[in-house]
Design a protein around this motif. Structure first.
Motif, short mmCIF file in Angstrom:
data_model
loop_
_atom_site.label_atom_id
_atom_site.label_comp_id
_atom_site.label_asym_id
_atom_site.label_seq_id
_atom_site.Cartn_x
_atom_site.Cartn_y
_atom_site.Cartn_z
N LEU A 44 38.85 27.58 40.67
CA LEU A 44 39.64 28.78 40.97
C LEU A 44 38.77 29.87 41.62
CD1 LEU A 44 41.72 29.17 37.65
CD2 LEU A 44 42.38 27.98 39.74
N PHE A 45 37.46 29.79 41.40
CA PHE A 45 36.53 30.78 41.97
C PHE A 45 36.08 30.27 43.33
CE2 PHE A 45 36.62 31.60 37.50
CZ PHE A 45 36.51 32.98 37.39
N ARG A 46 36.72 30.80 44.37
CA ARG A 46 36.48 30.26 45.71
C ARG A 46 35.50 31.11 46.49
NH1 ARG A 46 42.07 30.19 44.93
NH2 ARG A 46 42.88 28.11 44.49
N GLY A 47 35.30 32.36 46.04
CA GLY A 47 34.44 33.27 46.80
C GLY A 47 32.98 33.18 46.33
N ASP A 48 32.21 34.15 46.80
CA ASP A 48 30.78 34.23 46.46
C ASP A 48 30.64 34.67 45.00
OD1 ASP A 48 27.90 34.57 47.63
OD2 ASP A 48 28.27 36.31 46.36
N GLU A 51 28.91 38.08 44.17
CA GLU A 51 29.82 39.22 44.38
C GLU A 51 30.83 39.31 43.25
OE1 GLU A 51 31.93 39.35 48.17
OE2 GLU A 51 30.02 39.03 49.20
N GLN A 52 31.33 38.15 42.83
CA GLN A 52 32.31 38.12 41.74
C GLN A 52 31.71 38.70 40.45
OE1 GLN A 52 35.46 37.64 41.55
NE2 GLN A 52 35.57 37.70 39.34
N LYS A 53 30.44 38.40 40.22
CA LYS A 53 29.77 38.94 39.02
C LYS A 53 29.78 40.47 39.05
CE LYS A 53 26.81 34.95 38.20
NZ LYS A 53 25.48 34.34 38.29
N GLN A 54 29.48 41.02 40.22
CA GLN A 54 29.47 42.48 40.36
C GLN A 54 30.87 43.07 40.14
OE1 GLN A 54 26.70 44.26 40.78
NE2 GLN A 54 25.57 42.34 40.76
N LYS A 55 31.86 42.42 40.75
CA LYS A 55 33.24 42.91 40.63
C LYS A 55 33.71 42.86 39.18
CE LYS A 55 34.95 41.46 45.20
NZ LYS A 55 35.82 40.46 45.87
N PHE A 56 33.40 41.75 38.53
CA PHE A 56 33.84 41.59 37.15
C PHE A 56 33.21 42.66 36.26
CE2 PHE A 56 33.16 39.79 32.88
CZ PHE A 56 34.48 39.56 32.51
N GLY A 58 31.89 45.55 37.14
CA GLY A 58 32.37 46.89 37.51
C GLY A 58 33.73 47.17 36.89
N THR A 59 34.61 46.18 36.96
CA THR A 59 35.96 46.37 36.41
C THR A 59 35.91 46.43 34.88
OG1 THR A 59 36.90 45.31 38.33
CG2 THR A 59 38.29 45.39 36.37
N LEU A 60 35.05 45.61 34.31
CA LEU A 60 34.90 45.65 32.85
C LEU A 60 34.43 47.06 32.41
CD1 LEU A 60 35.15 43.76 30.40
CD2 LEU A 60 32.72 43.22 30.67
N GLN A 83 47.11 40.12 40.27
CA GLN A 83 46.16 39.49 41.19
C GLN A 83 45.72 38.14 40.63
OE1 GLN A 83 42.94 42.31 41.37
NE2 GLN A 83 43.87 43.54 42.99
N HIS A 84 45.53 38.09 39.32
CA HIS A 84 45.04 36.86 38.70
C HIS A 84 46.07 35.73 38.75
CE1 HIS A 84 41.56 39.16 37.60
NE2 HIS A 84 40.99 38.06 37.21
N VAL A 85 47.36 36.08 38.76
CA VAL A 85 48.39 35.05 38.94
C VAL A 85 48.18 34.40 40.31
CG1 VAL A 85 50.86 34.57 39.09
CG2 VAL A 85 50.04 36.28 37.45
N GLU A 86 47.89 35.23 41.32
CA GLU A 86 47.64 34.71 42.67
C GLU A 86 46.41 33.81 42.73
OE1 GLU A 86 49.79 35.30 45.18
OE2 GLU A 86 50.96 36.36 43.67
N TYR A 87 45.42 34.09 41.90
CA TYR A 87 44.20 33.25 41.89
C TYR A 87 44.44 31.92 41.18
CZ TYR A 87 41.86 37.77 42.75
OH TYR A 87 41.49 38.98 43.25
N GLY A 88 45.62 31.76 40.58
CA GLY A 88 45.92 30.52 39.86
C GLY A 88 45.54 30.56 38.39
#
Ligand code: HEM
Length: 138
Positions: A44-48, A51-56, A58-60, A83-88
């Protein structure tokens, strides 16, 4: 959303502040643990991932900083959930992610990860993600 007590919020915030200087390690441990315990979510994690670690993280941090402010927290959690529904992402994935997050917090905090802190995180993660699931999968 179940109401968190002021003491719960203080415990979550204080422990998160304590782990913040090690946030890179926290996110490395978190994703490694998640993909070990739930390999089915890896595709399900298709991106970098860095970057995802930073986003997660930051949001946390935003969520932890808004726990007593439902007017900010609820709409943000709802948007994130959609958004998470869209990510599957499925509702069943939330507890697995919660386990990996709390496990990595425990690794980073060592003796500072007390039963009281663990209980406060369990309650906070359950409250926020319970609201996310209820709003996005109704
Ligand atoms: C409180 C819980 C969670 C938080 C704070 C969170 C945070 C985030 C953030 C900030 C993003 C990036 C959104 C963007 O690009 O703008 C994201 C993406 C994502 N999250 Fe979560 N998430 C949570 C729960 C979950 C759960 C339970 C799963 C299930 C496996 C999950 C899987 C994903 C996936 C697959 C992506 C897309 C990654 C990509 O595009 O490579 N998240 N999450």
């Amino acid at each position: 959303m179940d109401r968190l007590s002021a003491v719960d919020i203080e415990r979550v915030r204080h422990s998160f502040d304590r782990v913040w200087s090690e946030s890179q390690r926290l996110s490395d441990l978190f994703y490694a643990r998640l993909f070990e315990t739930a390999p089915e979510v890896r595709p399900l994690f298709r991106g970098d991932l860095s970057e995802q670690k930073q986003k997660f993280l930051g949001t946390l941090a935003v969520i932890v900083g808004s726990l007593e402010n439902a007017a900010v927290l609820m709409p943000a959690a709802e948007t994130l959930a959609r958004q998470h529904v869209e990510y599957g992402v499925a509702p069943d994935h939330y507890p697995v992610v919660g386990e990996a997050l709390l496990w990595s917090m425990a690794q980073c905090l060592g003796p500072h990860w007390t039963p009281e802190i663990a209980a406060a995180w369990t309650k906070a993660y359950g409250a926020v993600t319970g609201h996310m699931i209820a709003s996005a999968y109704a």
